[in-house]
Scaffold this motif. Structure first.
Motif, PDB file in Angstrom:
ATOM      1  N   VAL A  27     -14.329 -23.791  46.983  1.00 53.33           N
ATOM      2  CA  VAL A  27     -14.569 -22.628  47.846  1.00 53.33           C
ATOM      3  C   VAL A  27     -16.026 -22.165  47.927  1.00 53.33           C
ATOM      4  O   VAL A  27     -16.300 -21.149  48.553  1.00 53.33           O
ATOM      5  CB  VAL A  27     -13.720 -21.422  47.379  1.00 53.33           C
ATOM      6  CG1 VAL A  27     -12.260 -21.791  47.290  1.00 53.33           C
ATOM      7  CG2 VAL A  27     -14.222 -20.866  46.048  1.00 53.33           C
ATOM      8  N   ASN A  30     -17.212 -21.423  51.519  1.00 54.86           N
ATOM      9  CA  ASN A  30     -16.475 -20.321  52.175  1.00 54.86           C
ATOM     10  C   ASN A  30     -16.842 -18.968  51.586  1.00 54.86           C
ATOM     11  O   ASN A  30     -16.973 -17.979  52.316  1.00 54.86           O
ATOM     12  CB  ASN A  30     -14.956 -20.423  51.967  1.00 54.86           C
ATOM     13  CG  ASN A  30     -14.391 -21.770  52.259  1.00 54.86           C
ATOM     14  OD1 ASN A  30     -15.024 -22.785  51.976  1.00 54.86           O
ATOM     15  ND2 ASN A  30     -13.208 -21.780  52.825  1.00 54.86           N
ATOM     16  N   SER A 197     -12.336 -15.813  48.240  1.00 52.47           N
ATOM     17  CA  SER A 197     -13.275 -15.082  49.107  1.00 52.47           C
ATOM     18  C   SER A 197     -13.082 -13.578  48.953  1.00 52.47           C
ATOM     19  O   SER A 197     -14.061 -12.817  48.940  1.00 52.47           O
ATOM     20  CB  SER A 197     -13.078 -15.476  50.574  1.00 52.47           C
ATOM     21  OG  SER A 197     -13.356 -16.840  50.749  1.00 52.47           O
ATOM     22  N   GLN A 241      -9.787 -19.719  59.603  1.00 50.69           N
ATOM     23  CA  GLN A 241     -10.925 -19.742  58.688  1.00 50.69           C
ATOM     24  C   GLN A 241     -12.198 -19.274  59.405  1.00 50.69           C
ATOM     25  O   GLN A 241     -12.975 -18.477  58.881  1.00 50.69           O
ATOM     26  CB  GLN A 241     -11.096 -21.167  58.180  1.00 50.69           C
ATOM     27  CG  GLN A 241     -11.930 -21.271  56.956  1.00 50.69           C
ATOM     28  CD  GLN A 241     -11.850 -22.653  56.308  1.00 50.69           C
ATOM     29  OE1 GLN A 241     -11.132 -23.534  56.779  1.00 50.69           O
ATOM     30  NE2 GLN A 241     -12.588 -22.841  55.256  1.00 50.69           N
TER      31      GLN A 241
END
Ligand SMILES: Nc1ncnc2c1ncn2[C@@H]1O[C@H](COP(=O)(O)OP(=O)(O)O)[C@@H](O)[C@H]1O
Ligand SMILES: Cc1ncsc1CCOP(=O)(O)O
Ligand SMILES: [Mg+2]
Length: 263
Positions: A27, A30, A197, A241
């Protein structure tokens, strides 16, 4: 508290805090983008010779154990130790807690450095409180957030921290408070790293806002509302996303208040 939430979102945008992340390989991109989209400034750093210096110059630290190994665990412990020494706010994402002994031992060591906030899904929060009856499935939850409220209360008390149990309803527990946020969209579970996130965004808010309960609530509300609004415009996980990043960047005050479901 509720009336302050939008003000806190604006504070993060204007202050643009530096947020130091030690997170997982899945991740990294992101989460850095999510931080930029809410107005914060991300840095990913884990090398032992610099990790404590980085904590010293950042406004908050994010530790996420998603893809741990011995080198990274040492980085996390060094960083958490420094944050604790300096009184810097830090947030822990106990990804996959309860899945393996390695994760459980690492989390016990990290908890001794007193995270300001812990955000995990219900299975992870149950595992942290040793209230899980079976090993967790992995990074995804097999329980509802409401099932982990007692576990979250135990953790909040034992480690003097705030806990966010994420899921269909996000539940914030700590200092005598329980706040429920009924936003988000089930499609969010089909994109990897949205919990991570959310944790990174919490890092930005605890960096910029003194009242940590309000900071955690504003970050969680913002993230889940943006997910909900973005899902409406998305054909599936791929576009969600991208649309989520756009919404984190351009959500209006009107959209925020119209969508917020808080109790
Ligand atoms: N079933 C659901 N319905 C609506 N929103 C959800 C659902 N599951 C997760 N979310 C949203 O996704 C965010 C990330 O939560 P979650 O999927 O629990 O994290 P993780 O990826 O760490 O397991 C939550 O804060 C919430 O906004
Ligand atoms: C799939 C996976 N494996 C190790 S970390 C990770 C990402 C988990 O992200 P999230 O908990 O936000 O879904
Ligand atoms: Mg997670």
């Amino acid at each position: 508290m509720e009336k302050n939430l939008w003000k806190h979102i604006e504070t993060v945008r204007t202050q643009s805090p530096l947020v130091h992340n030690i997170t997982n390989f899945v991740v990294m991109n992101n989460t850095a983008n999510a931080l930029l989209a809410v107005g914060a400034s991300p840095i990913m750093a884990h090398a032992h010779p610099e990790v404590q210096d980085m904590v010293s110059i950042c406004q908050a630290l994010v530790i996420n154990i998603g893809t741990l190994n011995d080198y990274w665990v040492r980085s996390m412990l060094l960083a958490a130790e420094k944050a604790n020494q300096l009184g810097k706010p830090w947030v822990l994402d106990p990804v996959g807690a309860g899945a393996t002994n390695y994760r459980n031992h690492t989390l016990s060591a990290l908890l001794s450095y007193k995270p300001t906030v812990i955000r995990g899904n219900a299975s992870e929060i149950l595992a942290l409180a040793k209230a899980n009856t079976t090993p967790t499935k992995g990074v995804d939850s097999t329980a509802e957030s409401s099932e982990a409220i007692e576990a979250a209360k135990l953790i909040a008390e034992k480690y003097d921290t705030l806990v966010c149990i994420s899921g269909k309803t996000d539940i914030i527990v700590g200092k005598g408070a329980i706040i429920s946020l009924d936003n988000g969209d089930a499609l969010m579970t089909k994109v990897t790293g949205l919990g991570c996130s959310a944790t990174a965004v919490i890092g930005a808010f605890i960096a910029a806002i003194d009242n940590k309960l309000e900071a955690l609530t504003a970050a969680t509300a913002l993230f889940s509302i943006c997910g909900q609004l973005a899902a409406k415009q998305s054909a599936g996980p791929g576009s969600l996303q991208v649309n989520l990043l756009d919404k984190l960047h351009n959500i209006s005050e009107e959209e925020f208040w119209q969508t917020l479901k808080i109790a």
